[in-house]
Design a protein around this motif. Sequence first.
Motif, PDB file in Angstrom:
ATOM      1  N   GLY A 495       0.794  -1.215   0.000  1.00  0.00           N
ATOM      2  CA  GLY A 495       0.000   0.000   0.000  1.00  0.00           C
ATOM      3  C   GLY A 495       0.827   1.264   0.000  1.00  0.00           C
ATOM      4  N   ALA A 496       1.975   1.237  -0.677  1.00  0.00           N
ATOM      5  CA  ALA A 496       2.931   2.327  -0.530  1.00  0.00           C
ATOM      6  C   ALA A 496       3.000   3.256  -1.731  1.00  0.00           C
ATOM      7  N   GLY A 497       2.056   3.142  -2.671  1.00  0.00           N
ATOM      8  CA  GLY A 497       2.147   3.937  -3.891  1.00  0.00           C
ATOM      9  C   GLY A 497       2.218   5.425  -3.646  1.00  0.00           C
ATOM     10  N   TYR A 498       1.354   5.932  -2.768  1.00  0.00           N
ATOM     11  CA  TYR A 498       1.325   7.365  -2.495  1.00  0.00           C
ATOM     12  C   TYR A 498       2.656   7.828  -1.903  1.00  0.00           C
ATOM     13  N   TYR A 499       3.179   7.036  -0.974  1.00  0.00           N
ATOM     14  CA  TYR A 499       4.412   7.435  -0.309  1.00  0.00           C
ATOM     15  C   TYR A 499       5.628   7.266  -1.215  1.00  0.00           C
ATOM     16  N   GLN A 500       5.584   6.295  -2.118  1.00  0.00           N
ATOM     17  CA  GLN A 500       6.659   6.198  -3.111  1.00  0.00           C
ATOM     18  C   GLN A 500       6.657   7.423  -4.018  1.00  0.00           C
ATOM     19  N   GLY A 501       5.467   7.913  -4.343  1.00  0.00           N
ATOM     20  CA  GLY A 501       5.372   9.128  -5.147  1.00  0.00           C
ATOM     21  C   GLY A 501       5.973  10.322  -4.440  1.00  0.00           C
ATOM     22  N   THR A 502       5.668  10.465  -3.142  1.00  0.00           N
ATOM     23  CA  THR A 502       6.255  11.566  -2.373  1.00  0.00           C
ATOM     24  C   THR A 502       7.762  11.405  -2.251  1.00  0.00           C
ATOM     25  N   LEU A 505       9.344  12.517  -5.375  1.00  0.00           N
ATOM     26  CA  LEU A 505       9.406  13.977  -5.441  1.00  0.00           C
ATOM     27  C   LEU A 505      10.544  14.506  -4.569  1.00  0.00           C
ATOM     28  N   ALA A 506      10.722  13.896  -3.394  1.00  0.00           N
ATOM     29  CA  ALA A 506      11.827  14.309  -2.524  1.00  0.00           C
ATOM     30  C   ALA A 506      13.166  14.090  -3.209  1.00  0.00           C
ATOM     31  N   ALA A 507      13.317  12.948  -3.882  1.00  0.00           N
ATOM     32  CA  ALA A 507      14.565  12.687  -4.611  1.00  0.00           C
ATOM     33  C   ALA A 507      14.782  13.743  -5.691  1.00  0.00           C
ATOM     34  N   HIS A 508      13.721  14.101  -6.376  1.00  0.00           N
ATOM     35  CA  HIS A 508      13.824  15.145  -7.407  1.00  0.00           C
ATOM     36  C   HIS A 508      14.264  16.471  -6.792  1.00  0.00           C
ATOM     37  N   MET A 509      13.654  16.849  -5.664  1.00  0.00           N
ATOM     38  CA  MET A 509      13.998  18.124  -5.043  1.00  0.00           C
ATOM     39  C   MET A 509      15.424  18.125  -4.494  1.00  0.00           C
ATOM     40  N   MET A 510      15.972  16.929  -4.245  1.00  0.00           N
ATOM     41  CA  MET A 510      17.358  16.816  -3.796  1.00  0.00           C
ATOM     42  C   MET A 510      18.296  16.515  -4.965  1.00  0.00           C
ATOM     43  N   ASN A 511      17.782  16.712  -6.209  1.00  0.00           N
ATOM     44  CA  ASN A 511      18.566  16.600  -7.438  1.00  0.00           C
ATOM     45  C   ASN A 511      19.081  15.187  -7.712  1.00  0.00           C
ATOM     46  N   ASP A 512      18.345  14.189  -7.259  1.00  0.00           N
ATOM     47  CA  ASP A 512      18.691  12.797  -7.534  1.00  0.00           C
ATOM     48  C   ASP A 512      17.697  12.273  -8.559  1.00  0.00           C
ATOM     49  N   ASN A 513      17.912  12.621  -9.832  1.00  0.00           N
ATOM     50  CA  ASN A 513      16.945  12.296 -10.872  1.00  0.00           C
ATOM     51  C   ASN A 513      16.796  10.794 -11.102  1.00  0.00           C
ATOM     52  N   ALA A 514      17.874  10.038 -10.991  1.00  0.00           N
ATOM     53  CA  ALA A 514      17.801   8.595 -11.238  1.00  0.00           C
ATOM     54  C   ALA A 514      16.878   7.915 -10.230  1.00  0.00           C
ATOM     55  N   THR A 515      17.059   8.252  -8.954  1.00  0.00           N
ATOM     56  CA  THR A 515      16.185   7.684  -7.918  1.00  0.00           C
ATOM     57  C   THR A 515      14.751   8.147  -8.105  1.00  0.00           C
ATOM     58  N   ALA A 516      14.577   9.407  -8.460  1.00  0.00           N
ATOM     59  CA  ALA A 516      13.236   9.947  -8.655  1.00  0.00           C
ATOM     60  C   ALA A 516      12.489   9.184  -9.748  1.00  0.00           C
ATOM     61  N   VAL A 517      13.160   8.944 -10.874  1.00  0.00           N
ATOM     62  CA  VAL A 517      12.521   8.222 -11.980  1.00  0.00           C
ATOM     63  C   VAL A 517      12.184   6.789 -11.565  1.00  0.00           C
ATOM     64  N   SER A 518      13.108   6.125 -10.882  1.00  0.00           N
ATOM     65  CA  SER A 518      12.880   4.743 -10.453  1.00  0.00           C
ATOM     66  C   SER A 518      11.679   4.644  -9.520  1.00  0.00           C
ATOM     67  N   LEU A 519      11.571   5.560  -8.574  1.00  0.00           N
ATOM     68  CA  LEU A 519      10.492   5.502  -7.594  1.00  0.00           C
ATOM     69  C   LEU A 519       9.141   5.870  -8.197  1.00  0.00           C
ATOM     70  N   ILE A 520       9.117   6.857  -9.089  1.00  0.00           N
ATOM     71  CA  ILE A 520       7.831   7.257  -9.659  1.00  0.00           C
ATOM     72  C   ILE A 520       7.287   6.160 -10.555  1.00  0.00           C
ATOM     73  N   GLN A 521       8.151   5.374 -11.156  1.00  0.00           N
ATOM     74  CA  GLN A 521       7.693   4.247 -11.970  1.00  0.00           C
ATOM     75  C   GLN A 521       7.120   3.131 -11.097  1.00  0.00           C
ATOM     76  N   LYS A 522       7.621   3.005  -9.875  1.00  0.00           N
ATOM     77  CA  LYS A 522       7.085   2.001  -8.953  1.00  0.00           C
ATOM     78  C   LYS A 522       5.742   2.434  -8.377  1.00  0.00           C
ATOM     79  N   ALA A 523       5.535   3.742  -8.221  1.00  0.00           N
ATOM     80  CA  ALA A 523       4.309   4.236  -7.583  1.00  0.00           C
ATOM     81  C   ALA A 523       3.084   3.861  -8.407  1.00  0.00           C
ATOM     82  N   ASP A 524       3.048   4.229  -9.664  1.00  0.00           N
ATOM     83  CA  ASP A 524       2.023   3.775 -10.617  1.00  0.00           C
ATOM     84  C   ASP A 524       0.607   3.940 -10.071  1.00  0.00           C
ATOM     85  N   LEU A 525       0.226   5.155  -9.751  1.00  0.00           N
ATOM     86  CA  LEU A 525      -1.134   5.461  -9.269  1.00  0.00           C
ATOM     87  C   LEU A 525      -1.915   6.127 -10.405  1.00  0.00           C
TER      88      LEU A 525
END
Length: 613
Positions: A495-502, A505-525
């Motif tokens: 049940g972690a889709g929402y939190y993976q999305g957040t 976003l945190a990874a993006h705001m910390m300039n970690d684009n690779a992690t951000a892309v990986s996590l947003i693909q897992k969220a899939d909401l």
Amino acid sequence: MDTVPAENDQPHSSTRPPPADDEIRAQLDRILSSPEFPHAGRGAAFIRYLTEEALAGRAKRLKGYTVAIEVFGRSDGFTQDDPVVRIEAGRLRRSLERYYLIAGQHDPIRIDVPKGRYIPSFEWNCPATNAHPDSASDDVRSDEASVHSLVAKARRFLPARWPLIGGFSAIVLAAALSYWAADQFAANTKLENIAAIPDEPTLLIAPFANLGDGPEAALYTLGLTEELLTALPRFKEIKVFGRETSRSLRPEVDVSEVRSGVGARYLLAGAVRVSGSRVRVTARLVDTADGAILWSQTYDDDLRTRELFSIQSDVANKVAATVAQPYGIIAQAISVSPPPDDLGVYDCKVTFYTYRAELSVEQHAKARECLENAVARYPSYATAWGMLSILYLDEDRFKYNVRPGSPPPLERALTSARRAVKLDPGNIRALQALMTSLFFNQQLREAMQVGEQALATNPNDTELMAEYGTRVAMSGHWKRGAALLDTALVLNPGGAGYYQGTRALAAHMMNDNATAVSLIQKADLQKFPLFHFVAAVIYAEAGLMDDAKREGMTFLKQRPNSIRNIVQELKIRNFQPQDSIRLIASLRKIGLPVPDQAVVEAELAMSAALDGP
């Protein structure tokens, strides 16, 4: 010296005359015409019959036999073995409770059918007091004056060409009045004469068996059982039998003894083996209904690298989080096989967490209706009030199934959350609801304080931890928020889709684009509009422009008004101005119709001026 009361003074509630017949009939029509009162079935005919018979002076005729024949069409041979009247009376009572919870909060008259009889009661919904009837409205007018004064001051500092000032003035005024109204409602909420809370899943912790040699093994075994008896009861969605019951058992207690003798549905048992410096703990969760082992785990550690107390505390916390958290082993077992005496409350919980996992508008409607019925049956059930508060909040922040009229969603959310905490100050779902409601009511400091309190109360509740991490991150503390989210996601991958999305976003705001892309693909909401907003931003900054444009257009299609009001959408989520500017720039990069940067900065400055120092 005697005085003559003013013409508009109200008498004491004890001397106020009862409602007149025409007033009662008007209230009945108000109930039956409301969309919040079910129109299917015989509920409307039932309550109208009871009311008219009582008003006609025939209340003594209102027995099960009479009702069965005249309302439900039973024959003269009706007997009490036919439960139709009892069942329908229960439904009617729940329908009335639900109506007064939602649409009828401020109705002048309350119509009820007390349990144990069929004679309706007619009472003033808001009894009069010695206070002057205009005193409440005077308070509102005072609040209005204060807010209008604030807005007037803000206008003097803002350019006249900004046409949105009127809209923001209205927002500020509405927020102030809603906050006042919510506090007044909460202050007037009476908690006496309320039904008991529903039965929760029951868990018994047996003393862990000592399979080692020497005093350290015995000490560790006792300490681990104590730690479990401390950690597990913090989860308020299960009931844990106390220490005395646990100590009265043998470590190898038989499952049938637990089921028939104690009455617990689940048994947590295990063993500890200490050999030299090595410590091994085995734990298992058993369903006492059939003896099935639902979960088992082995934990190994070394006394040379960690102290005994740290090891047993860590193991207890891991076991508690795995077994008792909202998406844990017990919750999964209940969702597959609810207890036979389930009255719908377990279904409500499952529906709520299913909604939280997918965040769809359809599941939101189901969960809200279910929980409203639950609190109508169990008005003192803090967990249900907390869950319902979150669903009311989602009407506003996600624009899901918004009910027109008053009170508005944010007010209902905050009022329900405060009621939940008042009922059970240590209830984590109640504290989570209060934290989130305060956050979206722009009371950031108090929201963070409540979040810290809740996390200290139960550091193993991953639903709370992830929600708190989300609020921390969005308020600008991205690194700390990310750390909390990482811990929650490790402990609770379900049940972690929402939190993976957040977290993305945190990874993006910390300039970690690779992690951000990986996590947003897992969220899939896919059914959640804001998922597409976050995905568009992340893909845009990662250079994946085709993906970014696809997600951006999906967001625009699902939430066109959010694009037009993008600055305020981010502001109500407490994004810092520099973060809002950055996010909007990403949307602008992929061609979405967001304001120019100068306009965005102007709107943010205007909002800051309205907020005051």
